[in-house]
Design an enzyme around this catalytic site. Structure first.
Site, mmCIF file in Angstrom:
data_model
loop_
_atom_site.group_PDB
_atom_site.id
_atom_site.type_symbol
_atom_site.label_atom_id
_atom_site.label_comp_id
_atom_site.label_asym_id
_atom_site.label_seq_id
_atom_site.Cartn_x
_atom_site.Cartn_y
_atom_site.Cartn_z
ATOM 1 N N HIS A 75 -5.982 -16.787 -8.617
ATOM 2 C CA HIS A 75 -5.008 -16.005 -9.396
ATOM 3 C C HIS A 75 -3.648 -16.691 -9.404
ATOM 4 O O HIS A 75 -3.154 -17.096 -8.370
ATOM 5 C CB HIS A 75 -4.876 -14.593 -8.822
ATOM 6 N N LYS A 300 -1.427 -9.100 3.785
ATOM 7 C CA LYS A 300 -1.104 -10.163 4.753
ATOM 8 C C LYS A 300 -1.987 -10.173 5.995
ATOM 9 O O LYS A 300 -1.987 -11.156 6.743
ATOM 10 C CB LYS A 300 0.367 -10.021 5.197
ATOM 11 N N TYR A 388 4.459 -13.740 -1.056
ATOM 12 C CA TYR A 388 3.110 -13.306 -1.434
ATOM 13 C C TYR A 388 2.112 -14.450 -1.261
ATOM 14 O O TYR A 388 1.019 -14.263 -0.715
ATOM 15 C CB TYR A 388 3.114 -12.811 -2.881
HETATM 16 C C1 DHB Z 1 -5.964 -5.807 -1.932
HETATM 17 C C2 DHB Z 1 -5.333 -5.177 -0.920
HETATM 18 C C3 DHB Z 1 -3.969 -5.276 -0.824
HETATM 19 O O1 DHB Z 1 -3.326 -4.686 0.168
HETATM 20 C C4 DHB Z 1 -3.236 -6.001 -1.726
HETATM 21 O O2 DHB Z 1 -1.902 -6.067 -1.618
HETATM 22 C C5 DHB Z 1 -3.883 -6.639 -2.728
HETATM 23 C C6 DHB Z 1 -5.258 -6.542 -2.831
HETATM 24 C C7 DHB Z 1 -7.438 -5.697 -2.053
HETATM 25 O O3 DHB Z 1 -8.065 -5.071 -1.193
HETATM 26 O O4 DHB Z 1 -7.988 -6.199 -3.038
#
Ligand code: DHB
Length: 404
Positions: A75, A300, A388
């Protein structure tokens, strides 16, 4: 009672314990993994699924990347929705090329278990650890029950990868540890749906009805989350209510369709931040959730666990090869820097995107101003994108695999 010995005793067969075992095995350091649950349970446990580039690199380097490379979805960004608007963050453009990979933690765990068992390396399911003794001696011992028999495992080092509720943290005397914590006045209702994702990228939606996250597992399976009050019973959310609420929270002024399909799993996740310091006491070391918890917003948890054990593997390999404890002595400080950055980011994402039960209109305006700032300012967007996608794992250090 039977007694065995190993170099590194690893408590917990989740991603942290399994990856550490893999890295040590590749470098010829003996270890035994003790996991309380059975294999089926561990392989089914649902967690997040966003891998930073550093995580992808370590998994690939240690031979656990084949299926991830075939099935993982790379992504290039995320979408933020707030105030009925949508704003996309382009990660490579903001960060000089960094991306993330969508590949579920459960799949990482399956791949690591298969590697461990294929290598004939010791991995004991159904091994219930009662105590870790002698943390401040040269010979710490793990006491556990396996197949109805009381056993002891004498170790040079014990690593606790046994999560927030694990026993290893308690091997560190109370006077020697300090835990920093924050709880949040909301939880997540998480569902899996047999339906292709409605958007190509993840959608993080702020709304006065509460936060919503549209994520995915594969091109045909969606993973979706709704902010719900603490103590919510998943049964109080029939499927239609979940879809209606996701649609309402992610609504923008531009028409958009949420694809609906059968839900195959439904559960409620608590949200908390917690860090235990230091991450080492004598010959006992903590890694992953055993040492720190982040709220899920930003995904994270797994990435931190991978970072911890990558640093730890290098340190244990150095000690094994040269006798030097230099890297082991630095382990806690090295990891805690990254841990606190991730704690800050996860807390920032959580408090910026959720609506607390007693939130004032003033606080909502502050959140919207912050989100607007991210949409308007390259600096603010870059700050989010860098956090991120994660800081490089190997900054100033070589990969433990490369050191083989
Ligand atoms: C997912 C979980 C998260 O906490 C996040 O920020 C993004 C994706 C997930 O489980 O896909």
């Amino acid at each position: 009672m039977s007694a065995q010995r190993t170099t590194v005793g690893i408590i917990g067969g989740g991603p942290a314990g399994l990856l550490l075992a893999r890295l040590l095995h590749l470098s010829g350091v003996d270890c035994v993994v003790l996991e309380h649950r059975d294999r089926e349970y561990v392989e089914r446990r649902q967690r997040a699924g966003i891998l930073e580039q550093g995580t992808v690199d370590v998994l690939r380097d240690c031979g656990a990347g084949a299926r991830m490379d075939r099935e993982g979805l790379v992504h290039d960004g995320i979408e933020l929705r707030f105030d009925r608007r949508s704003h996309r963050l382009d990660f490579p453009e903001l960060t000089g090329g960094r991306r993330v990979t969508v590949y579920a933690q459960t799949e990482v765990v399956k791949d690591l278990i298969a590697l461990q068992l294929d290598a004939g390396a010791p991995l004991r399911f159904g091994a219930r650890v009662h105590a870790v003794e002698g943390a401040d001696t040269d010979r710490p011992v793990i006491r556990y029950t396996h197949q109805g028999r009381e056993q002891t495992l004498g170790c040079d080092y014990v690593v606790g990868c046994d999560g927030f509720h694990g026993v290893t943290r308690h091997a560190v005397p109370e006077h020697a540890r300090r835990t920093y914590e924050r709880s949040y006045p909301y939880s997540w209702l998480g569902v899996l749906a047999d339906v292709p994702p409605s958007c190509d990228e993840l959608v993080y939606a702020h709304s006065e009805r509460g936060f919503a996250l549209l994520s995915m597992r594969t091109p045909t399976v969606s993973r979706l989350y709704l902010q719900v009050p603490n103590g919510t019973d998943p049964a109080s959310w029939p499927d239609d209510r979940i879809w209606d609420e996701l649609e309402a929270r992610a609504a923008t002024d531009t028409p958009w369709t949420l694809r609906r399909g059968p839900l195959t799993a439904k559960s409620v996740l608590p949200m908390r931040s917690s860090v235990t310091e230091p991450m080492r006491y004598g010959r006992v070391l903590l890694a992953g959730d055993a040492a720190h918890i982040v709220p899920p917003t930003g995904a994270k948890g797994l990435n931190l666990a991978v970072a911890d054990v990558t640093v730890l593997a290098r340190a244990l390999i150095q000690q094994h090869r040269t006798g030097s404890t230099e890297l082991l002595d630095a382990y806690s400080d090295t990891c805690l820097r990254r841990v606190w950055r991730a704690e800050h980011f996860s807390s920032f994402m959580t408090t910026t995107l959720h609506t607390a039960p007693d939130q004032s209109p003033f606080e909502t305006r502050l959140q919207l101003s912050q989100l607007d700032r991210i949409a308007d300012s390259r600096h603010a967007a870059t700050e989010l994108a860098e956090n991120y996608t994660g800081m490089p794992l190997t900054r100033g250090l070589s990969s433990p695999c490369a050191a083989r």
